[in-house]
Design a protein around this motif. Structure first.
Motif, PDB file in Angstrom:
ATOM      1  N   LYS A   1       6.291 -46.236 -80.257  1.00 18.79           N
ATOM      2  CA  LYS A   1       5.684 -47.293 -81.073  1.00 18.79           C
ATOM      3  C   LYS A   1       6.619 -47.582 -82.252  1.00 18.79           C
ATOM      4  O   LYS A   1       7.489 -46.763 -82.569  1.00 18.79           O
ATOM      5  CB  LYS A   1       4.289 -46.898 -81.547  1.00 18.79           C
ATOM      6  N   PRO A   2       6.445 -48.732 -82.886  1.00 19.34           N
ATOM      7  CA  PRO A   2       7.363 -49.095 -83.965  1.00 19.34           C
ATOM      8  C   PRO A   2       7.374 -48.055 -85.077  1.00 19.34           C
ATOM      9  O   PRO A   2       6.335 -47.500 -85.437  1.00 19.34           O
ATOM     10  CB  PRO A   2       6.794 -50.422 -84.469  1.00 19.34           C
ATOM     11  N   THR A   3       8.545 -47.832 -85.601  1.00 15.98           N
ATOM     12  CA  THR A   3       8.695 -46.825 -86.653  1.00 15.98           C
ATOM     13  C   THR A   3       8.778 -47.507 -88.014  1.00 15.98           C
ATOM     14  O   THR A   3       9.168 -48.667 -88.104  1.00 15.98           O
ATOM     15  CB  THR A   3       9.969 -46.003 -86.416  1.00 15.98           C
ATOM     16  N   THR A   4       8.406 -46.762 -89.052  1.00 16.66           N
ATOM     17  CA  THR A   4       8.421 -47.372 -90.387  1.00 16.66           C
ATOM     18  C   THR A   4       9.840 -47.464 -90.944  1.00 16.66           C
ATOM     19  O   THR A   4      10.125 -48.292 -91.795  1.00 16.66           O
ATOM     20  CB  THR A   4       7.538 -46.573 -91.360  1.00 16.66           C
ATOM     21  N   THR A   5      10.712 -46.564 -90.461  1.00 12.68           N
ATOM     22  CA  THR A   5      12.128 -46.661 -90.840  1.00 12.68           C
ATOM     23  C   THR A   5      12.950 -46.709 -89.561  1.00 12.68           C
ATOM     24  O   THR A   5      12.415 -46.487 -88.466  1.00 12.68           O
ATOM     25  CB  THR A   5      12.565 -45.440 -91.672  1.00 12.68           C
ATOM     26  N   VAL A   6      14.224 -46.982 -89.687  1.00 11.28           N
ATOM     27  CA  VAL A   6      15.071 -47.047 -88.484  1.00 11.28           C
ATOM     28  C   VAL A   6      15.186 -45.638 -87.901  1.00 11.28           C
ATOM     29  O   VAL A   6      15.630 -44.712 -88.593  1.00 11.28           O
ATOM     30  CB  VAL A   6      16.461 -47.606 -88.833  1.00 11.28           C
TER      31      VAL A   6
ATOM     32  N   PHE B   1      13.815 -50.760 -82.906  1.00 17.74           N
ATOM     33  CA  PHE B   1      12.541 -50.044 -82.771  1.00 17.74           C
ATOM     34  C   PHE B   1      11.750 -50.027 -84.087  1.00 17.74           C
ATOM     35  O   PHE B   1      10.616 -49.552 -84.123  1.00 17.74           O
ATOM     36  CB  PHE B   1      12.780 -48.599 -82.320  1.00 17.74           C
ATOM     37  N   ALA B   2      12.363 -50.485 -85.169  1.00 17.99           N
ATOM     38  CA  ALA B   2      11.701 -50.425 -86.476  1.00 17.99           C
ATOM     39  C   ALA B   2      10.754 -51.604 -86.650  1.00 17.99           C
ATOM     40  O   ALA B   2      11.088 -52.741 -86.297  1.00 17.99           O
ATOM     41  CB  ALA B   2      12.749 -50.421 -87.586  1.00 17.99           C
ATOM     42  N   ALA B   3       9.601 -51.310 -87.223  1.00 18.98           N
ATOM     43  CA  ALA B   3       8.578 -52.351 -87.379  1.00 18.98           C
ATOM     44  C   ALA B   3       9.051 -53.484 -88.274  1.00 18.98           C
ATOM     45  O   ALA B   3       8.698 -54.640 -88.063  1.00 18.98           O
ATOM     46  CB  ALA B   3       7.303 -51.741 -87.953  1.00 18.98           C
ATOM     47  N   ASN B   4       9.874 -53.160 -89.264  1.00 21.46           N
ATOM     48  CA  ASN B   4      10.257 -54.213 -90.217  1.00 21.46           C
ATOM     49  C   ASN B   4      11.326 -55.154 -89.669  1.00 21.46           C
ATOM     50  O   ASN B   4      11.705 -56.108 -90.331  1.00 21.46           O
ATOM     51  CB  ASN B   4      10.691 -53.609 -91.560  1.00 21.46           C
TER      52      ASN B   4
ATOM     53  N   GLY C   1      -1.647 -56.066 -93.084  1.00 22.06           N
ATOM     54  CA  GLY C   1      -2.948 -55.891 -93.730  1.00 22.06           C
ATOM     55  C   GLY C   1      -4.073 -56.571 -92.985  1.00 22.06           C
ATOM     56  O   GLY C   1      -5.168 -56.771 -93.517  1.00 22.06           O
ATOM     57  N   LEU C   2      -3.829 -56.916 -91.718  1.00 24.40           N
ATOM     58  CA  LEU C   2      -4.836 -57.657 -90.962  1.00 24.40           C
ATOM     59  C   LEU C   2      -5.914 -56.745 -90.390  1.00 24.40           C
ATOM     60  O   LEU C   2      -6.892 -57.220 -89.817  1.00 24.40           O
ATOM     61  CB  LEU C   2      -4.165 -58.437 -89.817  1.00 24.40           C
ATOM     62  N   ASP C   3      -5.705 -55.426 -90.527  1.00 27.47           N
ATOM     63  CA  ASP C   3      -6.709 -54.498 -90.010  1.00 27.47           C
ATOM     64  C   ASP C   3      -7.798 -54.219 -91.051  1.00 27.47           C
ATOM     65  O   ASP C   3      -8.732 -53.475 -90.793  1.00 27.47           O
ATOM     66  CB  ASP C   3      -6.044 -53.181 -89.552  1.00 27.47           C
TER      67      ASP C   3
ATOM     68  N   VAL D   1       1.392 -53.981 -81.619  1.00 30.12           N
ATOM     69  CA  VAL D   1       0.472 -54.944 -82.243  1.00 30.12           C
ATOM     70  C   VAL D   1      -0.300 -54.273 -83.382  1.00 30.12           C
ATOM     71  O   VAL D   1      -0.436 -54.841 -84.475  1.00 30.12           O
ATOM     72  CB  VAL D   1      -0.504 -55.525 -81.191  1.00 30.12           C
ATOM     73  N   ALA D   2      -0.762 -53.047 -83.118  1.00 32.08           N
ATOM     74  CA  ALA D   2      -1.544 -52.348 -84.137  1.00 32.08           C
ATOM     75  C   ALA D   2      -0.701 -52.087 -85.384  1.00 32.08           C
ATOM     76  O   ALA D   2      -1.171 -52.250 -86.514  1.00 32.08           O
ATOM     77  CB  ALA D   2      -2.076 -51.034 -83.573  1.00 32.08           C
ATOM     78  N   GLN D   3       0.539 -51.697 -85.167  1.00 33.40           N
ATOM     79  CA  GLN D   3       1.430 -51.411 -86.288  1.00 33.40           C
ATOM     80  C   GLN D   3       1.679 -52.674 -87.125  1.00 33.40           C
ATOM     81  O   GLN D   3       1.625 -52.654 -88.357  1.00 33.40           O
ATOM     82  CB  GLN D   3       2.764 -50.866 -85.764  1.00 33.40           C
TER      83      GLN D   3
END
Lengths: 320, 595
Positions: B166-171, B144-147, A57-59, A49-51
């Motif tokens: 936690k979600p990663t910025t890249t794969v 697992f990637a955030a995008n 940009g909601l943080d 959720v935090a990520q």
């Protein structure tokens, strides 16, 4: 006149700024859905959720979020991203706009022609059978909710589910670019339904105004000068009586361009109104913001158009 | 509104109260009924076109990594993609799809080896290419990637060796997933994971193969765009997508989704999908009343992303010759009243039992439409799920006297109130904060709950808000300290009761937002029991373990479960609709056909 229009256009920008600010603050401060949690799936861990909150940009503080939103809007004409629909807001709005414009323009032509025509005849032939029938029908049309009228029209006249299948039914809308004929026939029933109550209101309004105007001294003078009755009515009577209709029509068209929610829903016309309704239910702030801004834009622009039109209709009105 | 929360698969779309007086509205023992065969394909005819009418927005995303909700599965997953495992309309356990067999277990169930079916081709522009193990590895990693925005990878794949927390910025590269060659995939876990060894979680769309070299470009940036450029492995593909980009003639958000046959699909390689229709078109944005009439009176149409037609249409349909056009079956979900055990006096089990006793579950069912929309519940695990019978079946556990009378038992409720410290049998404390859904028919249910609780003197500070707000600002936020959430529910992810129990009752699941443990149950003994059950690899042992947990949970009344939901599907007379139990008995459009 040019200076007046420019000044009004500048005010439009100021107004739209305040509309966007108020919409943003309302949705930020009042309880509404949290896009980050919605997007995080049904068993999100706090890191997820935090990520997502960070990515969206909601943080950041609300004013920073608003500044970023406005910056993107002004510099790139970017209305943001709808995380509910996974699409750019601008793309979706411009995708839906033609349907709403089609619905509104057709309905506006219909309700203006019907409203002015019936209102004029009723005023001129006051207390005639036509007048009584027209005003009675108008009362029914005003009283009937659009949603109910739409359903009724479909169950009676739609080709797929109607008892007297004449018109294409719901979901039959096609863009004008795809097939002008199909576009026209698919919108006939929605136009009639949407126009019904507006036409009725305008007919009653014009009738009342025209009756009042026709008893004015200058009308008697015109008749005394030997002008034909037709000329008296059209050049002197209607021209004066129609100004409130122009005001009302301008605002109504502006509102409809912002989305005719019920008509679009019943007839499944993929327009702005339906989009706005779905966005509100889903708490999709970027999409709500986009549709509200669009609605406000149309209303203020139509207001300006009405004011300018006054100058041509009513010789007493001059802008400097 | 679409079915955007799988946790409440029907709430968002059942927009009308369905009062079916003609179906024995007060019956307490009605089991769900199917008006016509839900799985038979005897009358199946190959070819033809079907139109599915949506009212709630259709699919959420085109990206297989994002798909999690019922409509995504029905409209895109099953028709257009294949995964490591899948489900036929008859199956209640995963059937090998891209895998050639069930997982080969070693190292005490912590190493799983899969062999990949040969000859499965992608659609154009990769039509010459076949699915390789590395493609499934990449597909799982990108979840697992955030995008990508996947909603379950951190729940079911978190025990894979090297999985991110936690979600990663890249794969990311997950060391526990390897592809030693094109036809072998190996997954290593830190502990035995029951939903992987019985590969339920590997039937979720994270195992839809995605070629890394093709997709990596689209997986960059804040939002992956792979969905718009995806390649398909199933019998259908989005119309026009063979160019490598989904055109507007194939997909328009909320308006249109057009599926055509995928020329690369070879029927002999697919053990799951008969794929009878030639084309499937989803039209969105419909009014529910109009759409229902169009489907029932028209030809070649099926109901889409809504749970049931409006009350009048359903009532007429089930009492006339249209009955054969309806198919009603358990959805694998339930509805319950969440009682926050951290708010006094809901921390008192006798107080909660009093609430369970006074609640008239039959009356609540009537607020949604009566017997056609579900069975009055007596415990948490719904019908057709492993552990349902062991947990008490339809009748429930005799020891749970507060559930004995589906119409409620005021005297029993008052007796529990006395045990809870209210000598008069009536509540005398402060009003309890209650947040409910403001849309029909849920708001009717909430108002009925308010009225019923009043019988034992319970006053509520009662607020109704939009569904999404109710969850994300109140009921799923512990800080909001909501005492009672009367309009919530839960649905399975697959045929394993872990997906029912753990999310709703596992203590460590209590998080600051998105908290699905709304009752805030955090009992160490229960937590330990759940951890142990998750690691069981024998299906029958798992069923028993989850059933025992259900008994304990039901006895403690952390929630008042009042309905096991049905899915009400309906179609035109010339359609042979086949329901798909794996997906809450929504349609399996690859098994459905024209007559």
């Amino acid at each position: 006149m040019a200076k007046y229009i420019i000044r009004r256009l500048l005010w439009v920008i100021v107004l739209l700024f305040f509309v966007s600010l108020i919409t943003f603050v309302i949705f930020y401060l009042l309880p509404s859905a949290d896009p980050a949690t919605l997007r995080a799936g049904r068993q999100p861990n706090p890191a997820v959720v935090a990520q997502i909150r960070h990515n969206l940009g909601l943080d950041k503080p609300w004013y920073t979020q608003y500044f970023n939103y406005m910056k993107a809007l002004v510099l790139h004409f970017n209305f943001g991203y709808s995380y509910t629909n996974n699409v750019n807001v601008r793309t979706l709005i411009f995708d839906r706009l033609p349907a709403t414009i089609s619905l509104t323009v057709g309905a506006a032509i219909l309700f203006l022609v019907l409203g002015i025509g019936v209102g004029t005849i009723s005023a001129v032939r006051r207390r005639s059978k036509f007048d009584r029938a027209a005003m009675g029908t108008a009362l029914v049309a005003i009283s009937a909710p659009v949603y109910w009228l739409g359903l009724l029209a479909l169950f009676v006249f739609a080709k797929d589910i109607g008892k007297v299948p004449i018109f294409p039914g719901a979901s039959s809308y096609v863009p004008i670019s795809q097939s002008p004929t199909q576009w026209f026939t698919s919108l006939l029933l929605p136009w009639i339904v949407l126009a019904a109550s507006f036409a009725a209101i305008y007919a009653r309004l014009l009738r009342a105004n025209l009756i009042e105007v026709m008893s004015e001294d200058y009308i008697r003078t015109a008749r005394a000068k030997g002008l034909s009755e037709r000329r008296v009515i059209y050049h002197h009577g209607i021209r004066s009586a129609i100004t409130p209709i122009v005001t009302a029509a301008g605002l109504d068209i502006g509102v409809l361009l912002g989305g005719a929610i019920l008509t679009e829903t019943v007839f499944n016309i993929p327009g702005i109104g339906r989009l706005a309704y779905d966005s509100i239910l889903a708490g999709d702030l970027p999409m709500i913001q986009g549709t509200v801004l669009l609605g406000a834009f149309f209303i203020v622009i139509m207001n300006l158009v009405v004011d300018v039109a006054y100058a041509f209709i009513d010789p007493r009105v001059r802008y400097s | 509104m679409r079915k955007y929360l799988r946790s409440l698969p029907l709430l968002a779309t059942a927009v009308a109260s369905i009062v079916i007086a003609g179906c024995g509205g007060s019956s307490s023992s009605s089991s769900s009924s199917s008006s016509s065969s839900s799985t038979s394909s005897a009358a199946a005819k190959n070819g033809g076109a079907v139109t599915v009418l949506d009212v709630a927005g259709g699919v959420d995303s085109l990206d297989p990594g994002y798909w999690y909700y019922q409509t995504d599965y029905t409209e895109l997953y099953q028709p257009t993609q294949r995964a490591l495992y899948g489900f036929t309309p008859q199956a209640t356990s995963p059937v090998p799809d891209l895998a050639t067999s069930q997982p080969i277990l070693s190292n005490g169930g912590k190493t799983l080896t899969f062999h990949i079916r040969p000859g499965v081709h992608y659609s154009a522009p990769l039509a010459s290419r076949t699915v390789a193990a590395a493609d499934i590895k990449y597909a799982m990693e990108r979840c697992f990637a955030a995008n990508v925005g996947n909603g379950y990878a951190f729940t079911y794949f978190n025990n894979i060796v090297g999985a991110p927390t936690k979600p990663t910025t890249t794969v990311p590269t997950v060391s526990g997933i390897t592809a030693p060659n094109a036809s072998t995939l190996v997954i290593k876990t830190t502990v035995p994971v029951g939903v992987l060894t019985v590969p339920n979680a590997l039937a979720l769309p994270c195992t839809v193969p995605i070629p890394q070299d093709y997709a990596a470009n689209f997986d960059k940036g804040a939002q992956s765009t792979y969905g718009m450029h995806q390649v398909f492995t199933g019998p259908y593909m989005i119309s026009g997508a063979g160019t490598g980009t989904v055109p507007s003639s194939g997909y328009q958000t909320g308006k249109l989704l057009a599926l055509v046959r995928n020329p690369s699909w070879v029927k002999s390689t697919d053990p799951i999908r008969p794929a009878h229709f030639d084309t499937i078109t989803f039209k969105g944005g419909n009014d529910i009343t109009v759409a229902s009439q169009q489907i029932l009176s028209g030809q070649s149409m099926m109901s889409g992303d809504f749970a049931a037609p409006p009350a009048a249409v359903l009532k007429q349909g089930l009492t006339t010759s249209q009955k054969s056009q309806f198919q009603i079956a358990p959805s694998g979900g339930n509805r319950y009243i969440a009682l926050n055990t951290t708010v006094k006096p809901l921390d008192n089990v006798n107080f909660r039992r009093a609430i369970a006793a006074v609640i008239n579950r039959n009356a609540l069912r009537l607020t949604r439409g009566g017997p056609a929309i579900g069975t009055v519940a007596t415990h948490f695990i719904p019908p057709q799920m492993p552990g349902f019978e062991q947990a008490g079946g339809t009748a429930g556990n005799p020891a749970d006297d507060f559930y004995a009378n589906p119409n409620g038992n005021l005297a029993l409720a008052e007796s529990y109130m006395k045990k809870a410290g209210y000598p008069s049998g009536q509540y005398t404390g402060a009003p309890l904060l209650t947040i409910a859904d403001n849309s029909q028919p849920a708001s009717n249910t909430a108002q009925a709950v308010q009225s019923q609780l009043g019988q034992i003197g319970i006053k509520l500070t009662f607020r109704e808000v939009p569904h999404a707000t109710m969850l994300t600002k109140y009921c799923e936020v512990p800080k909001a300290a909501v005492a009672i959430c009367p309009t919530v529910g839960w649905g399975k992810d697959f045929f394993d009761s872990q997906s029912m129990i753990t999310p709703v009752f596992y203590g460590p699941n209590i998080v600051p937002s998105g908290n699905t443990n709304m009752a805030q149950v955090n009992v160490p003994a229960l937590n330990t029991q759940m951890q142990a059950a998750e690691q069981l690899t024998d299906p029958s042992a798992r069923a028993s373990a989850w059933a025992n947990l259900d008994k304990e949970i039901t006895s403690q009344v952390y929630v008042v479960t009042w309905l096991w939901d049905n899915e009400v599907g309906f179609h035109s007379t010339n359609v042979n609709g086949v329901q798909w139990p794996f997906n809450g008995n929504d349609w399996d459009l690859t098994a459905s056909s024209l007559k």
